[in-house]
Design an enzyme around this catalytic site. Structure first.
Site, PDB file in Angstrom:
ATOM      1  N   LYS A   1       0.859  -1.020   0.186  1.00 46.63           N
ATOM      2  CA  LYS A   1      -0.106   0.077   0.019  1.00 46.63           C
ATOM      3  C   LYS A   1       0.935   1.396  -0.200  1.00 46.63           C
ATOM      4  O   LYS A   1       0.515   2.205  -0.702  1.00 46.63           O
ATOM      5  CB  LYS A   1      -0.838   0.181   1.260  1.00 46.63           C
ATOM      6  CG  LYS A   1      -1.554   1.380   1.358  1.00 46.63           C
ATOM      7  CD  LYS A   1      -2.394   1.313   2.943  1.00 46.63           C
ATOM      8  CE  LYS A   1      -1.453   1.538   4.163  1.00 46.63           C
ATOM      9  NZ  LYS A   1      -1.371   2.859   4.421  1.00 46.63           N
ATOM     10  N   ASN A   2       1.785   1.554   0.934  1.00 45.93           N
ATOM     11  CA  ASN A   2       2.787   2.396   1.019  1.00 45.93           C
ATOM     12  C   ASN A   2       3.743   2.911  -0.161  1.00 45.93           C
ATOM     13  O   ASN A   2       4.228   3.862  -0.266  1.00 45.93           O
ATOM     14  CB  ASN A   2       3.361   2.597   2.333  1.00 45.93           C
ATOM     15  CG  ASN A   2       2.632   2.826   3.609  1.00 45.93           C
ATOM     16  OD1 ASN A   2       1.093   2.980   3.237  1.00 45.93           O
ATOM     17  ND2 ASN A   2       2.799   2.643   4.636  1.00 45.93           N
TER      18      ASN A   2
ATOM     19  N   CYS B   1      -4.348  12.882  13.106  1.00 40.95           N
ATOM     20  CA  CYS B   1      -4.939  11.625  13.082  1.00 40.95           C
ATOM     21  C   CYS B   1      -4.574  10.840  14.258  1.00 40.95           C
ATOM     22  O   CYS B   1      -4.024  11.127  15.175  1.00 40.95           O
ATOM     23  CB  CYS B   1      -4.491  10.916  11.837  1.00 40.95           C
ATOM     24  SG  CYS B   1      -2.895  10.096  12.008  1.00 40.95           S
TER      25      CYS B   1
ATOM     26  N   ARG C   1       1.312  14.584  13.430  1.00 39.31           N
ATOM     27  CA  ARG C   1       1.615  14.407  11.985  1.00 39.31           C
ATOM     28  C   ARG C   1       1.528  15.609  11.203  1.00 39.31           C
ATOM     29  O   ARG C   1       0.716  15.687  10.303  1.00 39.31           O
ATOM     30  CB  ARG C   1       0.930  13.387  11.295  1.00 39.31           C
ATOM     31  CG  ARG C   1       0.915  11.818  12.019  1.00 39.31           C
ATOM     32  CD  ARG C   1       0.378  10.754  11.479  1.00 39.31           C
ATOM     33  NE  ARG C   1       0.934  10.189  10.432  1.00 39.31           N
ATOM     34  CZ  ARG C   1       0.702   9.305   9.597  1.00 39.31           C
ATOM     35  NH1 ARG C   1      -0.567   8.861   9.935  1.00 39.31           N
ATOM     36  NH2 ARG C   1       1.278   8.805   8.299  1.00 39.31           N
TER      37      ARG C   1
ATOM     38  N   ASP D   1       4.916  20.330   8.114  1.00 42.08           N
ATOM     39  CA  ASP D   1       5.886  21.485   7.937  1.00 42.08           C
ATOM     40  C   ASP D   1       7.057  21.004   7.129  1.00 42.08           C
ATOM     41  O   ASP D   1       7.703  21.837   6.215  1.00 42.08           O
ATOM     42  CB  ASP D   1       6.179  21.869   9.463  1.00 42.08           C
ATOM     43  CG  ASP D   1       6.836  20.600  10.342  1.00 42.08           C
ATOM     44  OD1 ASP D   1       6.465  19.527   9.992  1.00 42.08           O
ATOM     45  OD2 ASP D   1       7.732  20.916  10.845  1.00 42.08           O
ATOM     46  N   LEU D   2       7.782  19.762   7.168  1.00 39.75           N
ATOM     47  CA  LEU D   2       8.729  19.458   6.566  1.00 39.75           C
ATOM     48  C   LEU D   2       8.531  19.117   4.841  1.00 39.75           C
ATOM     49  O   LEU D   2       9.431  19.437   4.099  1.00 39.75           O
ATOM     50  CB  LEU D   2       9.247  18.198   7.172  1.00 39.75           C
ATOM     51  CG  LEU D   2       9.685  18.292   8.432  1.00 39.75           C
ATOM     52  CD1 LEU D   2      10.515  17.005   9.116  1.00 39.75           C
ATOM     53  CD2 LEU D   2      10.689  19.419   8.926  1.00 39.75           C
TER      54      LEU D   2
ATOM     55  N   ASP E   1       5.376   0.654  11.949  1.00 37.52           N
ATOM     56  CA  ASP E   1       4.121  -0.041  11.466  1.00 37.52           C
ATOM     57  C   ASP E   1       3.772  -1.553  11.975  1.00 37.52           C
ATOM     58  O   ASP E   1       3.099  -2.243  11.500  1.00 37.52           O
ATOM     59  CB  ASP E   1       3.883   0.173   9.817  1.00 37.52           C
ATOM     60  CG  ASP E   1       3.773   1.474   9.240  1.00 37.52           C
ATOM     61  OD1 ASP E   1       3.427   2.341  10.142  1.00 37.52           O
ATOM     62  OD2 ASP E   1       4.119   1.710   8.061  1.00 37.52           O
TER      63      ASP E   1
ATOM     64  N   ILE F   1       9.020   6.943  16.643  1.00 32.43           N
ATOM     65  CA  ILE F   1       8.416   7.833  15.260  1.00 32.43           C
ATOM     66  C   ILE F   1       7.099   8.615  15.681  1.00 32.43           C
ATOM     67  O   ILE F   1       7.044   9.705  15.196  1.00 32.43           O
ATOM     68  CB  ILE F   1       8.123   6.770  14.120  1.00 32.43           C
ATOM     69  CG1 ILE F   1       9.065   5.800  13.924  1.00 32.43           C
ATOM     70  CG2 ILE F   1       7.850   7.742  12.728  1.00 32.43           C
ATOM     71  CD1 ILE F   1      10.631   6.420  13.431  1.00 32.43           C
TER      72      ILE F   1
ATOM     73  N   ARG G   1      -8.521  -0.850   4.900  1.00 28.47           N
ATOM     74  CA  ARG G   1      -7.759   0.265   4.066  1.00 28.47           C
ATOM     75  C   ARG G   1      -6.133  -0.435   3.995  1.00 28.47           C
ATOM     76  O   ARG G   1      -5.690   0.203   2.977  1.00 28.47           O
ATOM     77  CB  ARG G   1      -7.455   1.280   5.304  1.00 28.47           C
ATOM     78  CG  ARG G   1      -8.507   2.086   5.327  1.00 28.47           C
ATOM     79  CD  ARG G   1      -8.495   3.189   6.393  1.00 28.47           C
ATOM     80  NE  ARG G   1      -7.111   4.141   5.852  1.00 28.47           N
ATOM     81  CZ  ARG G   1      -6.470   4.931   6.408  1.00 28.47           C
ATOM     82  NH1 ARG G   1      -6.655   4.979   7.745  1.00 28.47           N
ATOM     83  NH2 ARG G   1      -5.364   5.404   5.821  1.00 28.47           N
TER      84      ARG G   1
HETATM   85  N1  EPU Z   1       6.836  14.619  10.708  1.00 27.28           N
HETATM   86  C1  EPU Z   1       6.920  16.039  10.982  1.00 27.28           C
HETATM   87  N2  EPU Z   1       6.838  17.077  10.052  1.00 27.28           N
HETATM   88  C2  EPU Z   1       6.474  16.459   8.704  1.00 27.28           C
HETATM   89  C3  EPU Z   1       6.451  15.248   8.350  1.00 27.28           C
HETATM   90  C4  EPU Z   1       6.807  14.219   9.366  1.00 27.28           C
HETATM   91  O1  EPU Z   1       7.298  16.371  12.120  1.00 27.28           O
HETATM   92  O2  EPU Z   1       6.151  17.378   7.684  1.00 27.28           O
HETATM   93  C5  EPU Z   1       6.943  13.585  11.749  1.00 27.28           C
HETATM   94  C6  EPU Z   1       5.888  12.884  11.618  1.00 27.28           C
HETATM   95  O3  EPU Z   1       4.839  13.323  12.702  1.00 27.28           O
HETATM   96  C7  EPU Z   1       6.579  11.389  12.511  1.00 27.28           C
HETATM   97  C8  EPU Z   1       7.909  11.392  11.840  1.00 27.28           C
HETATM   98  O4  EPU Z   1       8.061  12.874  11.162  1.00 27.28           O
HETATM   99  O5  EPU Z   1       6.717  11.862  13.952  1.00 27.28           O
HETATM  100  C9  EPU Z   1       7.692  10.540  10.652  1.00 27.28           C
HETATM  101  O6  EPU Z   1       6.710  10.705   9.656  1.00 27.28           O
HETATM  102  P1  EPU Z   1       6.735  10.579   8.076  1.00 27.28           P
HETATM  103  O7  EPU Z   1       6.595  11.573   7.507  1.00 27.28           O
HETATM  104  O8  EPU Z   1       7.968   9.328   7.855  1.00 27.28           O
HETATM  105  O9  EPU Z   1       5.416   9.541   8.013  1.00 27.28           O
HETATM  106  P2  EPU Z   1       4.292   9.640   6.614  1.00 27.28           P
HETATM  107  O10 EPU Z   1       5.135   9.780   5.425  1.00 27.28           O
HETATM  108  O11 EPU Z   1       3.158  10.400   7.176  1.00 27.28           O
HETATM  109  C10 EPU Z   1       4.654   6.865   6.261  1.00 27.28           C
HETATM  110  C11 EPU Z   1       3.716   5.777   6.089  1.00 27.28           C
HETATM  111  C12 EPU Z   1       3.267   5.371   7.581  1.00 27.28           C
HETATM  112  C13 EPU Z   1       4.418   5.071   8.361  1.00 27.28           C
HETATM  113  C14 EPU Z   1       5.438   6.127   8.376  1.00 27.28           C
HETATM  114  C15 EPU Z   1       6.676   5.730   8.970  1.00 27.28           C
HETATM  115  C16 EPU Z   1       2.573   5.968   4.032  1.00 27.28           C
HETATM  116  C17 EPU Z   1       1.092   6.184   3.423  1.00 27.28           C
HETATM  117  N3  EPU Z   1       2.487   6.202   5.272  1.00 27.28           N
HETATM  118  O12 EPU Z   1       3.973   7.871   6.924  1.00 27.28           O
HETATM  119  O13 EPU Z   1       2.353   4.283   7.362  1.00 27.28           O
HETATM  120  O14 EPU Z   1       3.912   4.878   9.904  1.00 27.28           O
HETATM  121  O15 EPU Z   1       5.747   6.502   6.981  1.00 27.28           O
HETATM  122  O16 EPU Z   1       7.349   4.976   8.389  1.00 27.28           O
HETATM  123  O17 EPU Z   1       3.536   5.610   3.319  1.00 27.28           O
HETATM  124  C18 EPU Z   1       0.571   2.825   8.043  1.00 27.28           C
HETATM  125  O18 EPU Z   1       0.638   2.329   6.951  1.00 27.28           O
HETATM  126  O19 EPU Z   1      -0.222   2.291   8.839  1.00 27.28           O
HETATM  127  C19 EPU Z   1       1.331   4.196   8.279  1.00 27.28           C
HETATM  128  C20 EPU Z   1       0.788   4.936   9.367  1.00 27.28           C
END
Ligand code: EPU
Length: 429
Positions: free
Chosen positions: A22-23, A126, A131, A134-135, A316, A338, A408
């Site tokens: 999925k991801n 969520c 989540r 900003d980055l 995950d 995380i 999902r």
């Molecule tokens: N973060 C920030 N600012 C940002 C972006 C992220 O502070 O702008 C923080 C997040 O709040 C978190 C950390 O950085 O604490 C890591 O977040 P990341 O951006 O890596 O997560 P994501 O891209 O939103 C994806 C997966 C998640 C998985 C995480 C970590 C998808 C669709 N989602 O989320 O998957 O847990 O990477 O590996 O790829 C799931 O499938 O159940 C799921 C939640």
């Protein structure tokens, strides 16, 4: 609403085909917005999140077709989707749609890179934490996009196109790396992404982008370099196997006992988790197209785990591992680094008789000799599946509510487990 009912106690024996990830599928689908040609994706899992993203992108004017099932293919064979973003009529993703799935925010990158304009709703919080984005916004700004935040929307503009830049992520972000990678492919000049996520899903996206004509080196390491090109073309790409689904079934057999072959997957995508499972008492060996996981007779040992970005132990799989540790001999410490609030499964596991104490970002799980079935529910996908794993050994009946979370992210979950001997069925609501 559908529910899943499990009668615990049956071991798992047989073969489970692992679906496409999925991801990985989600960012790959979003990458189709970078070109007016057709992107063909194979091995796409049949999941609610995939349909939701198709709906969101169709709103922009994306055309898509899903190839019908071929003779001999089961409902668990991934589908082939063709995506064509030739006539995009809208570059706005409204709140009603983005709020259903966070990853849809990532459309902002291809839209601003190719059309110079994107207006995408902030995804909001969520269940697993705040989540923020900003980055992701910082990355686009480093590539020259002007960013405004207005009425809950992020508006990114770059009328003359994006230009290459240096992006240093202060923390590893998968979504941030996807966004930076996609945007930089069409930026003028060179982009360097530092402290990039090394997750296999990032590598899968980069490989597909390269097939589309992008110039990318270093994907899979923490420094990715992209030479922008003026346009991308169509391509054909198969989605990588789902490492989280693989790890989930590996933990299920470690819990229930038995002998499972997980097919169409790769151990190197989840080595950290497999190492921990081996320490806990499972026997793991590679096969020609996947992994064999066995636990016969011996008990489960407590192991301490800390979640980390790839190649560390994935967040995950944290909930699933906690379910396994509820039956271990000894106490295991599970630290979540995380997401700040990814322990919602704790109180539901406790309803099944687990002994878990929370202290900040750590859960201390004291193994108990047995769990007892009960009605439970969870508020996210991985938490829900941890309850399925616990239900596989809980005495009596466990009913899991809010099955839409499982739909999902887990393709044909109850069919895959039932075929291997689990007493599991879906009760239509
Ligand atoms: N973060 C920030 N600012 C940002 C972006 C992220 O502070 O702008 C923080 C997040 O709040 C978190 C950390 O950085 O604490 C890591 O977040 P990341 O951006 O890596 O997560 P994501 O891209 O939103 C994806 C997966 C998640 C998985 C995480 C970590 C998808 C669709 N989602 O989320 O998957 O847990 O990477 O590996 O790829 C799931 O499938 O159940 C799921 C939640």
């Amino acid at each position: 609403m559908d529910r899943i009912r499990i009668r615990g106690g049956a071991p798992l024996n047989g073969l489970i085909p692992i679906s496409g990830a999925k991801n990985a599928a989600l960012p790959l689908m979003i990458a189709s917005l970078l070109t007016e040609d057709t992107l063909e994706l194979g091995n796409v899992p049949r999941l609610a999140d995939i349909s939701s993203l198709l709906r969101i992108m169709s709103n922009f004017g994306l055309d898509h077709s899903i190839a019908g099932r071929r003779p001999g293919q089961s409902s668990e064979t991934g589908q082939t989707i063709r995506l064509t973003a030739k006539s995009i009529i809208d570059t706005c993703a409204p709140y009603e749609l983005v709020s259903t799935m966070r990853a849809s925010f990532w459309v902002i990158a291809p839209l601003v890179a190719r059309f110079g304009h994107a207006k995408v709703s902030m995804p909001g919080g969520c269940a697993i934490g705040t989540r923020p984005v900003d980055l992701l916004i910082m990355a686009l700004a480093r590539l020259g996009a002007a960013i405004e935040i207005e009425g809950g929307y992020v508006i990114a503009t770059a009328p003359k196109g994006l230009r290459g830049g240096e992006i240093d992520f202060p923390k590893v972000t998968v979504g941030g790396t996807h966004v930076a990678l996609m945007a930089a492919t069409l930026a003028q000049g060179t982009t360097v992404i530092r402290n990039a996520a090394r997750e296999p899903e990032v590598v899968d996206l980069a490989e597909c982008l390269v097939k589309m004509g992008a110039r990318i080196t270093g994907a899979g390491t923490s420094e990715i370099v992209i030479e922008g090109v003026s346009s991308l073309n169509g391509a054909s790409h198969d989605v990588m196997p789902d490492r989280i689904e693989t790890g989930t079934y590996a933990m299920a057999v470690a819990m229930a006992g038995g002998d499972l072959v997980l097919e169409n997957t790769r151990p190197d995508y989840l080595q950290a988790a497999l190492d921990v499972l081996a320490q806990a008492g499972a026997e793991i060996s590679p096969t020609h197209s996947g992994i064999r996981v066995r636990r016969n007779g011996n008990g489960i040992q407590a192991v301490d785990v800390t979640t980390d970005p790839f190649p560390g132990f994935p967040t995950d799989l944290q909930a699933q591992f906690m379910a396994l540790m509820t039956r271990a001999s000894g106490t295991s410490r599970i630290r979540e680094t995380i997401f700040e609030n990814r322990f919602m499964h704790v109180q539901e596991l406790a309803r099944l008789g687990a002994h878990i104490r929370l202290d900040g970002d750590c859960a201390y799980v004291e193994g108990v000799p047995g769990l007892k079935g009960a009605p439970v529910m969870a508020t996210d996908l991985r938490a829900s599946v941890s309850l399925v794993i616990a239900g596989l050994v809980a005495e009596g009946e466990t009913t899991i509510n809010r099955v839409y979370h499982l739909d999902r992210g887990f393709e044909a979950l109850e069919a895959k487990l039932a075929r291997c001997g689990a007493e599991i069925e879906r009760l239509r609501g």
